[in-house]
Design an enzyme around this catalytic site. Structure first.
Site, mmCIF file in Angstrom:
data_model
loop_
_atom_site.group_PDB
_atom_site.id
_atom_site.type_symbol
_atom_site.label_atom_id
_atom_site.label_comp_id
_atom_site.label_asym_id
_atom_site.label_seq_id
_atom_site.Cartn_x
_atom_site.Cartn_y
_atom_site.Cartn_z
ATOM 1 N N LYS A 110 0.847 -1.200 0.000
ATOM 2 C CA LYS A 110 0.000 0.000 0.000
ATOM 3 C C LYS A 110 0.879 1.245 0.000
ATOM 4 O O LYS A 110 2.087 1.161 0.170
ATOM 5 C CB LYS A 110 -0.932 0.001 1.211
ATOM 6 C CG LYS A 110 -2.008 -1.066 1.132
ATOM 7 C CD LYS A 110 -3.021 -0.885 2.243
ATOM 8 C CE LYS A 110 -4.122 -1.927 2.163
ATOM 9 N NZ LYS A 110 -5.010 -1.851 3.336
ATOM 10 N N HIS A 113 2.169 6.687 2.958
ATOM 11 C CA HIS A 113 1.652 8.054 2.880
ATOM 12 C C HIS A 113 2.365 8.980 3.851
ATOM 13 O O HIS A 113 3.222 8.571 4.627
ATOM 14 C CB HIS A 113 0.135 8.085 3.049
ATOM 15 C CG HIS A 113 -0.340 7.501 4.345
ATOM 16 N ND1 HIS A 113 -0.174 8.145 5.541
ATOM 17 C CD2 HIS A 113 -0.952 6.327 4.618
ATOM 18 C CE1 HIS A 113 -0.669 7.391 6.505
ATOM 19 N NE2 HIS A 113 -1.147 6.279 5.970
ATOM 20 N N HIS A 116 2.873 8.118 7.421
ATOM 21 C CA HIS A 116 3.983 7.225 7.756
ATOM 22 C C HIS A 116 5.290 8.005 7.854
ATOM 23 O O HIS A 116 6.141 7.692 8.677
ATOM 24 C CB HIS A 116 4.130 6.125 6.692
ATOM 25 C CG HIS A 116 2.988 5.163 6.671
ATOM 26 N ND1 HIS A 116 2.217 4.936 5.553
ATOM 27 C CD2 HIS A 116 2.467 4.377 7.637
ATOM 28 C CE1 HIS A 116 1.285 4.045 5.840
ATOM 29 N NE2 HIS A 116 1.410 3.693 7.095
#
Length: 549
Positions: A110, A113, A116
């Site tokens: 994933k 983003h 993070h």
């Protein structure tokens, strides 16, 4: 007595009479206080430290011996080096402890983003600070490496995967596969295949497990490489997959303690309400008996405590997860784990508007490449840029400083609007300005010989601009202490920005070049001390100071 701010230089320290008078009712009127201040000032005697005492409106003002100040501060900074401030008596009563800090924690396949990224730099700062203060720290990355999405990913890889690409750019390839298979995720057949794949995973089917392991291992290798660019490392790469089996044990424990309730739909919940009326509850089991994210988190917390027996466990994630951690801690408490008092969720706000030229941020590497290329461009167009050995690396370090300072300027819990232009300005309160100041002070040392100066005449450092720097250096330990108490980096950031501004002024008004040897030596020593503390503070924040720019 409290330090006096730069703006109104009446004294170095000031004691407000109102703050120490017991009888606050009668004498709180200005004339009374003024008189008391005068009386007190007359009774106090100067000594080796305090050179002057006077009364102000309701205050007693102290000026400290400037030569003693210069001597004490400079000796201490140059003697303690990277441990300056840390050895302060402020920390003498703080016990050395062991902390597990969980941060970064991206999900495999994933997007990495901006949340993070924040978690990564904030967690790294907390770990750096604790290590500097002598605590033992375990840096943990808890990967999202389990769950239904791996059923989809497995099926997707069988259809669209490429072993070569998985080796060379795993993060990007898995993300692309995941996006492709998600388009077909509504299809009943795909759903069934994904469920089967995940079931095989849970049953430890060899072939399925080996493919999953490749996803995980290749992703971690690439993460390690990218984290290295950020100056971040981890002691342990944990993940939800570790707690697959252990979460079943947690469900058994909850059942044995009478905390697990079944709903009509067959899901398992824990009642968290005061009155036991289910006004607040947490779902810990799916209707098919499998675990959820929170169940794995419970298992992870218990396992870590058993394994590391730590004094504190800190989770660094966005504030959108506050509810999750409240539930987690409440359930642990109900289970009878008293150590839950030592668990802490350090939360942070949202960052809006971070885009790269290619659009939205998908991979951490995009951000790093973007900040490097923008910085290179700025450096190329700046007139002051000297020929430097490794412009790419310098651009990356300066750019990272810009990102970190913009992120750390406010309270962590507040949201902020990201702006490349504001972050990368060379003047004003930015990471670029800190790096620029550090590089300038460094080249000053190089130009005038950078041997350790031991014998200097402190009488040469009596100008107001020198005193301002010295007094600021004196307060570094207080700032470290504040940040160690509330884990907020902003105290250190604003301290370093002020230090840089004061050093920039002193650099203009107190020239080393063309001064008598004695004066030049003393000033050089002052700038050396300022650069040393600036570098220490920057490193705590996760910034690598540059020496050329």
């Amino acid at each position: 007595a409290v330090p006096v701010s730069k703006k109104r230089r009446v004294a170095d320290f000031q004691l407000s009479i109102a703050s120490v008078t017991e009888d606050s009712s009668s004498d709180c009127l200005a004339p009374g206080l003024h008189l008391q201040a005068q009386k007190l000032a007359e009774r106090l005697k100067c000594d080796a430290v305090v050179s002057e005492i006077s009364a102000g409106p309701g205050t007693v003002n102290f000026t400290i011996n400037r030569e003693l100040l210069a001597k004490t501060v400079l000796q201490q900074v140059l003697k303690d080096g990277s441990e300056y401030g840390v050895k302060s008596e402020l920390f003498s009563t703080v016990p050395k402890q062991k902390a597990v800090i969980e941060f970064s924690s991206p999900n495999i396949a994933k997007k990495f983003h901006i949340g993070h990224l924040r978690s990564t730099i904030v967690g790294n700062f907390i770990a750096n600070l604790k290590v500097a203060l002598g605590h033992e720290v375990i840096r943990m990355n808890y990967l999202g490496d389990w769950g239904m999405q791996f059923g989809l990913l497995g099926v997707g890889f069988q259809l669209f995967g490429n072993k070569e690409k998985l080796k060379t750019s795993p993060l990007q390839h898995l993300f692309e596969v995941y996006v492709q298979i998600n388009k077909a995720a509504e299809d009943e057949n795909t759903k069934k295949l994904a469920k089967d794949f995940f079931r095989k995973l849970e049953e430890h089917d060899e072939q399925t497990l080996s493919l999953w392991k490749q996803f995980r291992d290749f992703s971690i290798d690439e993460y390690i490489r990218i984290y290295k660019r950020l100056g971040v490392h981890f002691d342990e790469y944990s993940g939800e997959s570790f707690y697959q089996e252990k979460s079943k044990e947690v469900l058994k424990m909850l059942e044995n303690k009478g905390l697990l309730q079944k709903t009509i739909k067959g899901t398992g919940i824990v009642d968290l309400s005061e009155k036991k009326d289910l006004s607040s509850f947490s779902t810990v089991m799916r209707s098919d008996g499998t675990s959820l994210y929170i169940t794995r988190d419970l298992a992870a917390a218990i396992d870590r405590m058993n394994k590391h027996n730590c004094d504190s466990m800190i989770y660094v994630t966005g504030k959108s997860q506050s509810n999750h951690f409240q539930h987690l801690f409440q359930i642990l408490k109900l289970m009878g784990y008293d150590w839950v008092e030592r668990c802490q969720h350090v939360s942070f706000g949202l960052v809006q508007g971070m885009k790269t030229r290619r659009g939205e941020v998908i991979f951490l590497e995009d951000v790093l490449n973007e900040v490097r290329s923008r910085m290179l461009q700025n450096m190329a167009s700046a007139k002051t840029t000297k020929e430097i050995e490794d412009p790419m690396e310098t651009a990356e370090k300066v750019g990272l400083a810009a990102l970190i300072i913009q992120d750390f300027q406010g309270l962590l819990s507040s949201d902020y609007q990201f702006s490349w232009d504001r972050a990368l300005q060379s003047r004003g309160d930015t990471g670029v300005f800190l790096q620029y100041t550090h590089a300038r002070l460094h080249s000053l040392e190089q130009m005038h010989g950078n041997e350790q100066l031991t014998h200097i005449n402190v009488a040469c450092l009596q100008e107001p601009d020198a005193i301002s720097v010295l007094q600021h250096l004196l307060r570094y330990d207080e700032v470290l202490y504040r940040s160690s108490q509330d884990l907020q980096p902003k105290h250190i950031v604003s301290y370093l920005l002020t230090l840089s501004h004061l050093a920039a002024v002193a650099h203009k008004t107190l020239p080393v070049k063309g001064s008598t040897p004695e004066l030049a030596q003393a000033r050089l020593c002052l700038f050396q001390a300022a650069r040393s503390v600036l570098a220490n503070g920057m490193k705590l924040l996760g910034i690598t100071p540059v020496t050329q720019m």
